[in-house]
Design an enzyme around this catalytic site. Sequence first.
Site, mmCIF file in Angstrom:
data_model
loop_
_atom_site.group_PDB
_atom_site.id
_atom_site.type_symbol
_atom_site.label_atom_id
_atom_site.label_comp_id
_atom_site.label_asym_id
_atom_site.label_seq_id
_atom_site.Cartn_x
_atom_site.Cartn_y
_atom_site.Cartn_z
ATOM 1 N NE ARG A 1 31.746 10.535 16.384
ATOM 2 C CZ ARG A 1 33.038 10.784 16.105
ATOM 3 N NH1 ARG A 1 33.955 9.854 16.331
ATOM 4 N NH2 ARG A 1 33.415 11.946 15.626
ATOM 5 C CE1 TYR B 1 56.691 -13.433 30.939
ATOM 6 C CE2 TYR B 1 56.275 -11.310 29.890
ATOM 7 C CZ TYR B 1 56.603 -12.061 31.015
ATOM 8 O OH TYR B 1 56.828 -11.429 32.201
ATOM 9 N NE ARG C 1 35.291 18.144 11.433
ATOM 10 C CZ ARG C 1 34.252 17.816 10.670
ATOM 11 N NH1 ARG C 1 33.491 18.747 10.109
ATOM 12 N NH2 ARG C 1 33.946 16.551 10.457
ATOM 13 C CB CYS D 1 57.547 -7.618 28.447
ATOM 14 S SG CYS D 1 58.373 -9.066 27.752
ATOM 15 C CG MET D 2 53.437 -3.949 32.085
ATOM 16 S SD MET D 2 52.944 -4.294 33.774
ATOM 17 C CE MET D 2 52.006 -5.813 33.603
ATOM 18 C CG ASP D 3 57.382 -2.388 32.882
ATOM 19 O OD1 ASP D 3 56.684 -1.434 33.246
ATOM 20 O OD2 ASP D 3 57.268 -3.547 33.340
ATOM 21 C CG HIS E 1 33.131 13.117 11.689
ATOM 22 N ND1 HIS E 1 34.263 13.701 11.183
ATOM 23 C CD2 HIS E 1 33.545 12.038 12.395
ATOM 24 C CE1 HIS E 1 35.333 12.996 11.569
ATOM 25 N NE2 HIS E 1 34.913 11.985 12.310
ATOM 26 C CE LYS F 1 39.877 13.498 17.334
ATOM 27 N NZ LYS F 1 38.743 13.324 16.424
HETATM 28 C C1 LIG Z 1 39.044 13.569 15.043
HETATM 29 C C2 LIG Z 1 38.120 14.346 14.192
HETATM 30 C C3 LIG Z 1 38.569 14.954 13.006
HETATM 31 C C4 LIG Z 1 39.954 14.744 12.443
HETATM 32 O O1 LIG Z 1 40.015 13.490 11.828
HETATM 33 P P1 LIG Z 1 41.342 13.010 11.059
HETATM 34 O O2 LIG Z 1 40.937 11.759 10.404
HETATM 35 O O3 LIG Z 1 42.369 12.806 12.133
HETATM 36 O O4 LIG Z 1 41.713 14.101 10.135
HETATM 37 C C5 LIG Z 1 37.689 15.754 12.313
HETATM 38 N N1 LIG Z 1 36.431 15.945 12.760
HETATM 39 C C6 LIG Z 1 35.958 15.372 13.877
HETATM 40 C C7 LIG Z 1 34.564 15.612 14.296
HETATM 41 C C8 LIG Z 1 36.782 14.537 14.623
HETATM 42 O O5 LIG Z 1 36.299 13.941 15.723
#
Ligand SMILES: *Cc1c(COP(=O)(O)O)cnc(C)c1O
Length: 390
Positions: A148, A280, A236, A327-329, A180, A50
Site C-alpha cells: 500500500r 422485501y 498502533r 430496508c433503506m430506513d 504496516h 481515523k
Molecule cells: C488503521 C490503522 C491502524 C490500526 O489498525 P487496527 O487494526 O484497527 O488496530 C494502525 N496503523 C495504520 C497504518 C492504520 O491505517
Amino acid sequence: MHTSIETSASPQSVDPALAAWREVDLDAIGRNVRALADIAAPASLMVVIKADAYSHGSVEVARAAVASGADHLGVAVLEEAFELRSAGITAPVLAWLAGPGARYAEAVACDVSLAAYSCAQVEEIARAAASVGGRAQVHLKAETGMWRGGAAAGEWRELVDLAGRLQRRGTVDVVGVWSHLACADEPRSSSNDAQLRLFLDAVEVAGRAGLEPSWRHLANSAATLSRPDMHFDLVRCGLAVYGVDPLAGHGATVGLEQAMTLKGTVTHVKEAPAGAGVSYGHTYRTSTATRLALVPLGYADGIPVAPGTAVRAGWRGHPVPLAGRVCMDQLVVDVGDLPVQPGDEVTLLGPGRDGEHTVRRWSDLTGRSTYELLTGLDRRRVPLAHVRRT
Ligand SMILES: *Cc1c(COP(=O)(O)O)cnc(C)c1O
C-alpha cells in the site's frame, strides 16, 4: 451501574422522540486503553482515531485515550490532526496519509508528525518546514509486504540517505521508522514473519544511514495482542481500543469491552399470523402467530442487509431476531410474545447487555468486516451520545 450522558447530543436532551442514536461508552474506551497500554509496555501506545475514531467521535475518544495513558494519537489525513489541535489536544499526533500539495506547513506549525513514503514526499515536507522556519517530525514508512504506502527496498536506501541529509540541514527530524502488516489478523500467515524480517532490514539500513529514530513501529491491534516480538517502541491500536476483538478469542482474555451501542426506538408494533412473509422478497416467514416491531434504522444508516439473517437485536435483555431484509430506513424485528410497545428502545448492536449481538458477531453473520460495520454507521443520520458506565 452508573450511567451519565456527557454531551448535549444525548437522546434525551436533543429530542425525546429521536429515532436512532449511537451511544459510546468513554469509560469502556478508557479501560481498553489501559489494558492495551499494559500489554504494550515497555513499548508506548498510539491510539488510532481515523474516520472519526471508527465512528466513536474523535475528539472525545482522543481525550479519553490520553487521560487513560495513550502516549500518541494516529490519524490518516491532516484535517483529522488539525481537528484535534483545534480542540486543544496537545498529545503527539501522527498523520500518515497526504499527497502533493498537502498542508504540511500548517502541520509543522502545529506540531503534527508526518509520514513520508517517498523521496519526493520527504522533500516536499522539508520545503514546507523551511517555509515556516520549523523542523518537521517525520516517520519514514518502509514497504514490507502490504504494497500500500511506503518505500520499497530500492527507494528505501535513497529515502533514508536523503532524510539523513535533510536532518543534518535542520528541516526534518526523523523520529520514526515504521510499516504496516497485511495479515496480522491471521496470526498463522507466513506473511507476518516475512514482513517482520523486511522491517528489521529497513531499520538496519536506516541505522547505517545514521538514523536512530525513537519510534520503530509495526503492530496494529491484532499484532499487539498476538505478537510481543513486534511491539518495538510503539504499537498502533484502533479496533481493540473500541473493544472489538481483532482476533477471535484474544480480546476476551484481556477483557476488552465494546464501547459502541446502536439503538432505535420502536415506531410500530402489530400482530402477524403464522406464515406471514416479512419485508422485501419475503426472505423471512413467521413460524407461528407473533408480534412484529418496526425499528427506524436501515441500510442508509449503515445497517448491513443481512442475507437469511440470524442477527439479533435486543430488548430489555431478550434477544429479538431481525425479520427479513433490512430496508433503506427501517427494519422489522420478530418480538414473539414479548410486551414490546411503540416508544421502547431496541438495541441493534452493542456489547450484548440487552440481548443484542456484538459488532464481532454481526461481522461473522453478515460477512462485513468489523471495521466497515463501525465506520459505516452514518454519522449524520444517527447522532452520537457519549456516556460513562463505571
Ligand atoms: C488503521 C490503522 C491502524 C490500526 O489498525 P487496527 O487494526 O484497527 O488496530 C494502525 N496503523 C495504520 C497504518 C492504520 O491505517
